[in-house]
Write an enzyme that holds these catalytic residues in place. Sequence first.
Site, short mmCIF file in Angstrom:
data_model
loop_
_atom_site.label_atom_id
_atom_site.label_comp_id
_atom_site.label_asym_id
_atom_site.label_seq_id
_atom_site.Cartn_x
_atom_site.Cartn_y
_atom_site.Cartn_z
CG HIS A 194 1.39 5.77 6.32
ND1 HIS A 194 1.22 5.45 5.00
CD2 HIS A 194 0.52 5.01 7.01
CE1 HIS A 194 0.29 4.51 4.89
NE2 HIS A 194 -0.16 4.24 6.10
CG HIS A 225 -1.18 7.62 2.87
ND1 HIS A 225 -1.45 8.28 4.03
CD2 HIS A 225 -1.85 6.43 2.94
CE1 HIS A 225 -2.24 7.54 4.78
NE2 HIS A 225 -2.49 6.40 4.14
CE LYS A 284 -4.16 -1.96 1.10
NZ LYS A 284 -4.50 -2.21 2.50
#
Length: 565
Positions: A133, A130, A127
Amino acid sequence: MIDFKNIAGEILSNAISEMKFDEIIKNIEVPKNTEMGEYAFPCFRLASIYKKSPNVIAQEIIGKINENENFEKIAVAGPYINFKINKAILSKLIIEEVMEKKDKFGSSKTGEGKNVVVEYSSVNIAKPFHMGHIRSTMIGYSLYKIYNFLGYNTIGINHLGDYGTQFGKLIVAYKLWGNKEAIEKDPIPELLKIYVKFHKEAEEKPELDDEARAWFTKLENKDEEAVELWTWFRSVSLVEFERVYNMLGVHFDYFTGESFYSDMIPNLLEEMKEKNVIKDDEGIGIVELEDYDMPNSVITKSDGSSLYITRDLTAAKYRKETFNFDKNIYVVGSQQNLHFKQWKKIIELLGYDWASDCVHVPFGMVGLEEGSLSTRNGRVVFLEDVLKKAVEKTKEIINEKNPDLENKDKVAEQVGVGSVVFQELSNNRIKDYTFSWEETLSFEGETGPYVQYAHARACSVLRNANVELEHIDYSLLDDKYSFDLIREISKFNSVVEKAAVKYEPSLVTRYITHLAQLFNRFYHENPILIDDIELKKARLALVMSFKYAVKNGLALIALEAPEKM
Ligand code: ARG
């Protein structure tokens, strides 16, 4: 170090027999405005004991107090007794301490012999890494550094999301639509693409979900093909993540993700059965939590496979056994409050008293102007892109303002990345915020570059000074600007302690910002490289103290402190 508040307490205690020392200390106030003094003792409480007005009592007490070298003034103002610290004594104390401790100034040994586990970042394999995070990653890493600075032995763990049914889905998706070369070239977006496609298709063809579950079970049973694909997804993702961690300068002691605990699950389930904590509910393993005002928690699915919380339970036990922690910290968003409440309760139900040493440190969400960050809806801002843009912009500014700077690229990285991290760590962690490119790339006001620049300015003054900082006459630092700065420097350690107790790195960020402001004021008001050699030395010693305080503070929020900017 001398504790002036304690000394004030002792002085008062000798003059007031009706109130115990501890009580006096509790009553001493630390006014924001230090005009009248750094400490103030209000006499209101004593009024009911003496049956006199507080103003009269203050007068009577002051009559019993002698001069004390640690305070230049002890005086009454209305119902208060005010204590003004002897500037030269505090200056000498602080500056000598800094000169001795240097990079360790502000640190302490509070945590000696104690282990603290800090878990942070814990991103999900395959994933995007982004913007959201940045929160767990930086708040957690800063706490790791803060605890370490206070003498604790810290253990930093990245609990990667590398297990669970989504890997079954990913395997099915890859077998249907995957392209090896494309994934190798650009792993995360490619993996994300097929994962999103899986969800779309599964809406029409629910049998895909069955296949995915079957593949996850295969993975749990160590099927060769499943393990091989999973290992590959994991390793290509990690390469991507490492790049971001390197840019941020974030370190982990362990990358033990959820998969690491899978082998320990049978033992845990055994224990839960023995202790009567788990119940069979038509093939599903649950822990009943209604008595604790929480929904029940599912521990095993009907096919026997484990869940997120199952792995968190084994992880906690493993951490206790392996690191014998005094504190076990999880820096995870507040959306998971319930998860951590249930988890902690289950640890308690298993009879472990160390449940109380497990701490969930939550934080608010990062939104985008156009809505919440959403991987599935394509509303993603990659953290790496944000960092790169900030670095580029910094480069432009350097080229404009200081084109001959040495190590331009390196400084641009330290300042550009630093500005993004600083912004993340300036707000109270629990607050939600909206990411905006404009704000992130604006270096105006209270920003990382502002603080780093103050540090570089101090370094430049010290480089140009050329005198030995010996035999300093501290009484020369008695002007307001010098002393405001010294007083603030003296608070460093207590700010760090408080940041640790409250799990709040923003206290350090705000503290060093204020420190930089006071330094700039001092610098503008007090010329430093002057002919009066004694005054010059005293001021330089203060510049040196500021330099270490701000540098050490920057390090605690994971910012570099370049010497030239
Ligand atoms: N990977 C999870 C997520 O992205 C966060 C893991 C938090 N840590 C934990 N021990 N549960 O939501």
